[in-house]
Design a protein around this motif. Structure first.
Motif, PDB file in Angstrom:
ATOM      1  N   THR A 155      52.493 -36.586 -12.857  1.00 21.27           N
ATOM      2  CA  THR A 155      52.819 -35.927 -14.118  1.00 21.27           C
ATOM      3  C   THR A 155      52.013 -34.640 -14.278  1.00 21.27           C
ATOM      4  O   THR A 155      50.864 -34.542 -13.842  1.00 21.27           O
ATOM      5  CB  THR A 155      52.556 -36.870 -15.308  1.00 21.27           C
ATOM      6  N   LYS A 156      52.629 -33.663 -14.925  1.00 23.26           N
ATOM      7  CA  LYS A 156      51.980 -32.362 -15.115  1.00 23.26           C
ATOM      8  C   LYS A 156      51.437 -32.196 -16.528  1.00 23.26           C
ATOM      9  O   LYS A 156      50.916 -31.128 -16.862  1.00 23.26           O
ATOM     10  CB  LYS A 156      52.970 -31.244 -14.804  1.00 23.26           C
ATOM     11  N   THR A 157      51.559 -33.242 -17.339  1.00 26.32           N
ATOM     12  CA  THR A 157      51.106 -33.145 -18.737  1.00 26.32           C
ATOM     13  C   THR A 157      49.920 -34.055 -19.019  1.00 26.32           C
ATOM     14  O   THR A 157      49.645 -34.360 -20.176  1.00 26.32           O
ATOM     15  CB  THR A 157      52.264 -33.474 -19.687  1.00 26.32           C
ATOM     16  N   GLY A 158      49.230 -34.479 -17.988  1.00 29.65           N
ATOM     17  CA  GLY A 158      48.016 -35.250 -18.173  1.00 29.65           C
ATOM     18  C   GLY A 158      48.267 -36.627 -18.770  1.00 29.65           C
ATOM     19  O   GLY A 158      49.288 -37.270 -18.519  1.00 29.65           O
ATOM     20  N   MET A 159      47.329 -37.070 -19.605  1.00 28.63           N
ATOM     21  CA  MET A 159      47.413 -38.400 -20.193  1.00 28.63           C
ATOM     22  C   MET A 159      48.613 -38.539 -21.112  1.00 28.63           C
ATOM     23  O   MET A 159      49.128 -39.637 -21.301  1.00 28.63           O
ATOM     24  CB  MET A 159      46.130 -38.709 -20.956  1.00 28.63           C
ATOM     25  N   ARG A 160      49.043 -37.441 -21.715  1.00 25.57           N
ATOM     26  CA  ARG A 160      50.238 -37.512 -22.565  1.00 25.57           C
ATOM     27  C   ARG A 160      51.459 -37.925 -21.738  1.00 25.57           C
ATOM     28  O   ARG A 160      52.269 -38.743 -22.166  1.00 25.57           O
ATOM     29  CB  ARG A 160      50.481 -36.152 -23.219  1.00 25.57           C
ATOM     30  N   VAL A 162      51.350 -39.678 -18.918  1.00 24.35           N
ATOM     31  CA  VAL A 162      51.165 -41.085 -18.537  1.00 24.35           C
ATOM     32  C   VAL A 162      51.567 -41.999 -19.681  1.00 24.35           C
ATOM     33  O   VAL A 162      52.224 -43.032 -19.477  1.00 24.35           O
ATOM     34  CB  VAL A 162      49.702 -41.339 -18.119  1.00 24.35           C
ATOM     35  N   TRP A 163      51.172 -41.627 -20.910  1.00 27.68           N
ATOM     36  CA  TRP A 163      51.519 -42.437 -22.081  1.00 27.68           C
ATOM     37  C   TRP A 163      53.027 -42.484 -22.290  1.00 27.68           C
ATOM     38  O   TRP A 163      53.589 -43.538 -22.587  1.00 27.68           O
ATOM     39  CB  TRP A 163      50.819 -41.876 -23.310  1.00 27.68           C
TER      40      TRP A 163
END
Length: 293
Positions: A155-160, A162-163
């Protein structure tokens, strides 16, 4: 008068003095044994071929979907759609594993041994049902976890990101659980009716595949209400209809969902619950009669 010739030999027999674990542990052991049997663990290499071939297929498909998504950035198939796509493999898995779990015991006549222990008749059936349902859920859920890990690490949006992936995964796992419960209930009930595994497997395949033409026939009837209720005709399409009602866009676009089931979503959900409850009740009744012989 002749002397007695009989001799009593001391073979060192001792009474069991260890802990008596009782009903809960017997149930757990039976469930674990059933789950291991489903995947051929603890059995011959021949018994492992089919279940692990199926496991290999679903994992390879999941890995392929993950690789395509990584390269293109496009979601080829959602987690819930993966369960639908693998449904034909689930049918054959149930047709092979279900008879292995119960038909073999019926044919070999070992049930009196089971029921001579602190194991009620219903516990045997529920342990086998739980083992088959768990195996099916793992079969559909583990590949979804592979897809999730692939998406989470790229993912390229970090933890957001993943969530967001986790929020998509959880409905997919619940949908896989629905497939598992419905298919295990119907399949194990059919398998419990005969001790011949070939007959049991044929009956299971027939119940899931030969009912599909009923859905096709009802879907082209002139009545719109009949068309929207057509998916009641087969266990497979019943599960899909419940998924359409509960998951919506995660499974199919909204317009298509309206076309498929109309406003009958609650009806499909109620029928699915009744189907599972009825199969479980008949399964318990079946083993009450078997044990009484």
């Amino acid at each position: 008068m002749s002397e007695p010739t009989g001799v009593i030999h001391d073979i060192g027999y001792q009474r069991y003095t260890g802990p008596r674990l009782g009903r809960r542990h017997v149930f757990g052991a039976l469930y674990l044994h059933g789950l291991r049997t489903a995947f051929g663990l603890g059995r011959s290499a021949k018994a492992k071929i089919f279940p692990w071939l199926v496991v290999g297929i679903v994992v390879v498909v999941a890995a392929g979907l993950t690789a395509v998504r990584t390269q293109t950035g496009q979601v080829v198939m959602t987690y819930a759609q993966f369960a639908d796509a693998m449904s034909w493999l689930v049918i054959f898995f149930v047709a092979v594993v279900g008879p292995e779990l119960v038909s073999r015991d019926l044919r070999s006549g070992v049930l009196p041994l089971y029921f001579s222990r602190p194991l009620p008749r219903g516990d045997y059936a529920l342990a086998k049902l739980g083992a088959l349902a768990s195996a099916l859920w793992l079969l559909l859920g583990a590949p979804q976890l592979v897809m999730f890990l692939g998406a989470a690490f790229t993912t390229k949006t970090g933890m957001r990101g993943v969530w967001d992936e986790l929020l998509d995964l959880l409905p997919g796992l619940l949908y896989a659980a629905l497939w598992a419960v419905v298919f295990a209930s119907v399949g194990l009930l059919i398998a419990s009716l005969t001790g011949k595994r070939a007959f049991a497997a044929g009956g299971i395949v027939a119940a899931f595949l030969m009912t599909t033409p009923i859905v096709g026939t009802l879907s082209i009837m002139p009545s719109r209400a009949v068309n929207e209720l057509a998916m009641l005709g087969s266990p497979s399409t019943l599960v899909q209809a419940v998924g359409v009602y509960t998951l919506g866009d995660r499974l199919v676009p909204g317009a298509r969902a309206e076309q498929m089931i109309g406003g009958f979503g609650p009806v499909y959900l109620a029928v699915a619950v009744l189907l599972v409850a009825g199969c479980v009740a008949l399964l318990l009744l079946r083993y009450r009669k078997v044990a009484a012989r």
